[in-house]
Design an enzyme around this catalytic site. Structure first.
Site, PDB file in Angstrom:
ATOM      1  N   PRO A   3     -12.235 -10.437 -31.899  1.00  0.00           N
ATOM      2  CA  PRO A   3     -13.310 -10.645 -31.002  1.00  0.00           C
ATOM      3  C   PRO A   3     -13.537 -12.280 -31.401  1.00  0.00           C
ATOM      4  CG  PRO A   3     -14.808 -10.096 -33.261  1.00  0.00           C
ATOM      5  CD  PRO A   3     -12.975  -9.572 -33.082  1.00  0.00           C
ATOM      6  N   ASN A  17      -2.463 -16.904 -41.803  1.00  0.00           N
ATOM      7  CA  ASN A  17      -2.193 -18.171 -41.374  1.00  0.00           C
ATOM      8  C   ASN A  17      -2.526 -19.259 -42.247  1.00  0.00           C
ATOM      9  OD1 ASN A  17      -4.596 -19.221 -40.420  1.00  0.00           O
ATOM     10  ND2 ASN A  17      -4.602 -18.487 -39.361  1.00  0.00           N
ATOM     11  N   ASP A  69      -6.378 -14.134 -33.335  1.00  0.00           N
ATOM     12  CA  ASP A  69      -6.327 -13.067 -32.415  1.00  0.00           C
ATOM     13  C   ASP A  69      -5.963 -11.716 -32.599  1.00  0.00           C
ATOM     14  OD1 ASP A  69      -6.998 -16.130 -31.093  1.00  0.00           O
ATOM     15  OD2 ASP A  69      -4.967 -16.524 -30.769  1.00  0.00           O
ATOM     16  N   ILE A 123     -14.760 -15.168 -31.467  1.00  0.00           N
ATOM     17  CA  ILE A 123     -15.492 -15.794 -31.941  1.00  0.00           C
ATOM     18  C   ILE A 123     -16.566 -17.169 -30.884  1.00  0.00           C
ATOM     19  CG2 ILE A 123     -16.702 -16.804 -34.159  1.00  0.00           C
ATOM     20  CD1 ILE A 123     -14.853 -15.950 -35.806  1.00  0.00           C
TER      21      ILE A 123
HETATM   22  O1  PMT Z   1      -7.821 -25.741 -42.086  1.00  0.00           O
HETATM   23  P1  PMT Z   1      -6.561 -26.714 -42.080  1.00  0.00           P
HETATM   24  O2  PMT Z   1      -5.833 -26.607 -43.572  1.00  0.00           O
HETATM   25  O3  PMT Z   1      -7.291 -27.502 -42.865  1.00  0.00           O
HETATM   26  O4  PMT Z   1      -6.005 -27.245 -41.333  1.00  0.00           O
HETATM   27  C1  PMT Z   1      -6.976 -28.101 -40.044  1.00  0.00           C
HETATM   28  C2  PMT Z   1      -7.167 -26.832 -38.377  1.00  0.00           C
HETATM   29  C3  PMT Z   1      -5.179 -26.764 -38.575  1.00  0.00           C
HETATM   30  C4  PMT Z   1      -6.660 -25.084 -39.055  1.00  0.00           C
HETATM   31  C5  PMT Z   1      -7.964 -27.016 -37.352  1.00  0.00           C
HETATM   32  O5  PMT Z   1      -7.885 -28.481 -37.054  1.00  0.00           O
HETATM   33  C6  PMT Z   1      -7.806 -26.363 -36.295  1.00  0.00           C
HETATM   34  O6  PMT Z   1      -6.916 -26.820 -35.490  1.00  0.00           O
HETATM   35  N1  PMT Z   1      -8.496 -24.568 -36.548  1.00  0.00           N
HETATM   36  C7  PMT Z   1      -7.657 -24.254 -35.150  1.00  0.00           C
HETATM   37  C8  PMT Z   1      -7.073 -23.112 -35.427  1.00  0.00           C
HETATM   38  C9  PMT Z   1      -6.907 -22.178 -34.096  1.00  0.00           C
HETATM   39  O7  PMT Z   1      -7.372 -21.074 -34.619  1.00  0.00           O
HETATM   40  O8  PMT Z   1      -6.767 -22.934 -32.973  1.00  0.00           O
HETATM   41  P2  PMT Z   1      -6.723 -21.838 -31.871  1.00  0.00           P
HETATM   42  O9  PMT Z   1      -5.706 -23.275 -30.731  1.00  0.00           O
HETATM   43  O10 PMT Z   1      -5.714 -20.813 -31.479  1.00  0.00           O
HETATM   44  O11 PMT Z   1      -8.150 -21.428 -31.351  1.00  0.00           O
HETATM   45  C10 PMT Z   1      -9.322 -22.001 -30.117  1.00  0.00           C
HETATM   46  C11 PMT Z   1     -10.218 -22.308 -30.634  1.00  0.00           C
HETATM   47  O12 PMT Z   1     -11.070 -20.613 -30.798  1.00  0.00           O
HETATM   48  C12 PMT Z   1     -11.142 -22.626 -32.227  1.00  0.00           C
HETATM   49  O13 PMT Z   1     -11.871 -22.581 -32.268  1.00  0.00           O
HETATM   50  C13 PMT Z   1     -10.564 -21.509 -32.709  1.00  0.00           C
HETATM   51  O14 PMT Z   1     -11.668 -21.331 -33.861  1.00  0.00           O
HETATM   52  C14 PMT Z   1     -11.641 -20.323 -31.959  1.00  0.00           C
HETATM   53  N2  PMT Z   1     -10.996 -18.572 -32.359  1.00  0.00           N
HETATM   54  C15 PMT Z   1     -10.295 -18.612 -31.983  1.00  0.00           C
HETATM   55  C16 PMT Z   1      -9.665 -16.948 -32.539  1.00  0.00           C
HETATM   56  C17 PMT Z   1     -10.557 -16.336 -32.466  1.00  0.00           C
HETATM   57  N3  PMT Z   1     -10.366 -14.638 -32.238  1.00  0.00           N
HETATM   58  N4  PMT Z   1     -12.349 -16.735 -32.262  1.00  0.00           N
HETATM   59  C18 PMT Z   1     -12.185 -17.911 -31.789  1.00  0.00           C
HETATM   60  O15 PMT Z   1     -13.130 -18.506 -31.905  1.00  0.00           O
END
Ligand code: PMT
Length: 404
Positions: free
Chosen positions: A307, A210, A279, A309
């Site tokens: 997984p 991504n 994901d 995290i």
């Molecule tokens: O890196 P930059 O270019 O500065 O951009 C910043 C950002 C947009 C990446 C950052 O601000 C941000 O939003 N990061 C989280 C991105 C994300 O994956 O969001 P999500 O809504 O899909 O996931 C929710 C949470 O679960 C996040 O804390 C993510 O780290 C966590 N996660 C998701 C999937 C997974 N398999 N394991 C996780 O821990």
């Protein structure tokens, strides 16, 4: 309130339009009890007069390295030793470049070389100059050397452009000074942060990933370190220098990130999941490069779930860290963020709308709304560095509440 009582601040002004704000900045610092000694470059004097700065600071302005009279009173080495904090505001692209190169070709750059006091700089320049790779590398270099980078803010500029490069407002700089001189709120705390994207291999030469640049996560690591925490940063593949005094672990896939995080999560007080973790990953990685064939216009890749995290960290039963997630959403931001807060059992979530151009993925700026159980706070559009500082202060506040 005399929040800066007795603090000696050497205010270095270089030649940018924001120099006119330095009279107000000086006045506000002094109202809070600081002693301000102004040093100006030649170019700064084109934007605000030494007479004005002398009148507001109550001290003669220093502006020459080779002035025998000035050297006889408070010479450059004495000045360098006098300061509790050297604040360079506005710090132009030229000043930043000269400092990064280690030059001492005027009084201000010589002072910067000669001081062992902490140095904070507030970049101020046209947005394109700020984005220029040379400036970015110079700012990164100074940050790695331990200088504090305060700003820039984003918005409309004197030249009519819109973007990052505005000097922080005088009151924001005063707040930064106050925060700097306060006891470091995160000292004694350990913070674990994930940043950047993950790469999910398809074959030896291809992967699914991504647009995460890592900037948000790295800014958080830098802010946490500046606030006194010991910081471990587990990062996917990005093109960024490690912030000063941060321990960095590099990973590629979500599974690797999961392993590294789970190895150390229970040894940290705070975990922040800023990484954009994939994901799903391909069920299997082809041993050799997948060949294009004449008989197949379409191919399918079977995917399986990675997984989660942050959910794994939040589920720890022993030594669970205060767990902060991010929610990258393109619609119904508040609703989805609150769902993730509850579903993943987080203590706080930082919601960003990644559908808006100029913020979110791969930009220098962002806007965040923080949600926690029974509370929320909006942190408006700002540079990721400024935002990261606010996020870490809020994490500290919520952590203190949860520990009390
Ligand atoms: O890196 P930059 O270019 O500065 O951009 C910043 C950002 C947009 C990446 C950052 O601000 C941000 O939003 N990061 C989280 C991105 C994300 O994956 O969001 P999500 O809504 O899909 O996931 C929710 C949470 O679960 C996040 O804390 C993510 O780290 C966590 N996660 C998701 C999937 C997974 N398999 N394991 C996780 O821990």
């Amino acid at each position: 309130m005399q929040t800066l009582a007795g603090k000696k601040i050497l205010l270095g002004i270089s030649g940018g339009i924001a120099a006119y704000k330095c009279a107000d900045l000086t006045r506000r610092l002094m109202e809070r009890g600081a002693k301000v000694q102004v040093v100006m470059t030649e170019a700064a004097k084109e934007f605000i007069t030494p007479l004005t700065m002398q009148a507001v600071s109550g001290r003669p302005v220093s502006d020459s390295l080779l002035d025998p009279a000035a050297e006889a009173s408070m010479g450059h080495i004495e000045l360098a030793k006098w300061a509790d904090l050297v604040l360079l505001a506005p710090a132009t692209a030229d000043l930043i470049a000269r400092i990064a190169a280690g030059m001492g070709n005027d009084l201000l750059t010589t002072l910067v070389l000669a001081t062992d006091s902490p140095i904070a700089l507030s970049p101020a320049m046209n947005q394109q100059m700020y984005k220029n790779i040379a400036t970015q590398e110079n700012v990164d270099t100074l940050a790695r050397r331990g200088m504090l980078i305060w700003g820039p803010a984003s918005g409309e500029q004197a030249c009519g452009d819109i973007g990052p490069g505005r000097m922080l407002e005088p009151m924001q700089l005063v707040e930064q000074c106050e925060a700097y001189f306060q006891p470091k709120p995160l000292s004694g705390k350990s913070v674990l942060i994930t940043a950047g994207p993950t790469r999910e291999a398809i074959d030896p030469v291809r992967y699914i990933s991504n647009h995460s640049s890592g900037k948000m996560g790295f800014a958080l690591a830098e802010a946490a370190a500046q606030l006194g925490a010991s910081v471990t940063l587990i990062s996917g593949p990005v093109n960024l220098q490690s912030p000063h005094s941060v321990q960095r672990v590099e990973v590629s896939s979500a599974q690797e990130m999961h392993t590294q995080v789970m190895n150390v999560a229970d040894k940290h007080d705070v975990f922040i999941g800023c990484a954009a973790v994939a994901d799903y990953r391909p069920v299997s990685i082809a041993e050799n490069k997948i060949k294009k064939t004449d008989d197949n216009d379409d191919i399918s890749i079977a995917m399986t779930k990675n997984p989660d995290i942050i959910a794994s960290v939040a589920a720890l039963t022993a030594n669970r860290p205060f767990t902060v997630g991010f929610a990258a959403e393109t619609q119904d931001v508040a609703k989805y963020a609150k769902n993730k807060l509850a579903k993943k059992n987080l203590d706080m979530i930082c919601a960003n709308d990644v559908s808006i151009e100029g913020q979110g993925f791969n930009s220098n700026d962002n806007a965040i709304t923080l949600y926690w159980k029974n509370g929320e706070k909006c942190l408006p559009l700002s540079s990721k560095k400024v935002l990261a500082h606010s996020i870490m202060l809020n994490v500290h506040e919520r952590l203190s509440v949860s520990n009390s």
